[in-house]
Design an enzyme around this catalytic site. Structure first.
Site, PDB file in Angstrom:
ATOM      1  CB  ILE A  14     -23.169  56.039  22.967  1.00 41.16           C
ATOM      2  CG1 ILE A  14     -22.077  57.129  22.776  1.00 41.16           C
ATOM      3  CG2 ILE A  14     -23.454  55.830  24.367  1.00 41.16           C
ATOM      4  CD1 ILE A  14     -21.968  57.604  21.185  1.00 41.16           C
ATOM      5  CB  SER A  15     -21.818  51.735  25.914  1.00 44.32           C
ATOM      6  OG  SER A  15     -21.252  50.682  26.669  1.00 44.32           O
ATOM      7  N   PRO A  16     -19.042  51.310  24.036  1.00 41.33           N
ATOM      8  CG  PRO A  16     -16.879  51.870  24.553  1.00 41.33           C
ATOM      9  CD  PRO A  16     -18.264  52.260  24.508  1.00 41.33           C
ATOM     10  CB  SER A  18     -23.171  48.474  25.081  1.00 34.76           C
ATOM     11  OG  SER A  18     -23.544  48.888  26.351  1.00 34.76           O
TER      12      SER A  18
END
Length: 227
Positions: A14-16, A18
């Protein structure tokens, strides 16, 4: 005898940031010699809750800056990233636990397959504005990365075993004082541990490990052409 340095990269699809960190680390994996890297799926929602943090997108002023910052950073690293218009609605409605458990199933089969699937999840969400939360989404991702037994992987991911592994990974992140993603834990040859947060700390990690500094290909090319 000193052990090889190791990087534990805790991430959630979900983490950009990341995603950005993943692509940088994949690049550095070919340049950093004598460093082992583990990619560890965890659940960012639980990390936020346990740490008392709030997602940047939930703070209006920070949300606007985050989207600008993401696009600047993606352009710098030549990463295809476009924030999805439906992102706020999706994060209020869905969780990424299903996607992360899919990755854990694939990790048991083939680490490289897991990494390809993680990248495909990010590309769907952060490049093509497509969902990554339901079985129908998982099916498309698994087919895209060449998984033959798609339904078997999806059903397997629902076993308690993978929920437990995801919880263990997340709890380890909590133990490391993680409050966001990516969370990076570096074990140096002397046995010391060093934690870093975010996709913009690889220059510090390179310095710690005495490895080449990370640069995008365009700058590496310019650097070499001047030699």
């Amino acid at each position: 005898m000193p052990k090889l340095p190791r990087i534990d990269y805790y991430f959630d699809v979900i983490s950009p940031y990341s995603y950005i960190g993943f692509e940088i680390l994949q690049k550095m994996e070919h340049q950093w010699k004598g460093v082992s890297i583990r990619y560890i799926p965890f659940f960012l929602g639980a990390i936020m809750k346990e740490s008392g943090n709030r997602p940047p997108a939930m703070l209006p002023a920070r949300s606007v800056m985050m989207m600008t910052d993401l696009q600047r950073t993606a352009k710098f690293w030549d990463i295809p990233l476009t924030p999805p218009p439906q992102f706020m609605d999706w994060i209020k409605k869905y969780r990424t636990t299903g996607a992360m458990k899919i990755l854990l199933v694939l990790e048991e089969q083939d680490k490289e397959l897991m990494l390809r699937a993680a990248r495909e999840f990010w590309l769907r969400l952060w490049s093509r504005s497509e969902k990554i939360f339901e079985d129908s989404d998982f099916e498309i991702v698994l087919k895209a990365v060449g998984v033959k037994n798609v339904q078997e992987v999806i059903e397997k991911s629902k076993e308690e075993k993978y929920a437990k592994i995801l919880t263990e990974n997340t709890n380890k992140g909590v133990d490391l004082s993680a409050y966001g993603a990516p969370w990076i834990n570096v074990l140096t040859a002397d046995g010391e541990e060093h934690s870093f947060f975010g996709s913009d700390r690889f220059h510090l990690i390179a310095d710690l490990l005495q490895q080449p500094q990370p640069l995008p290909d365009k700058l590496l090319f310019n650097q070499k052409s001047k030699l």
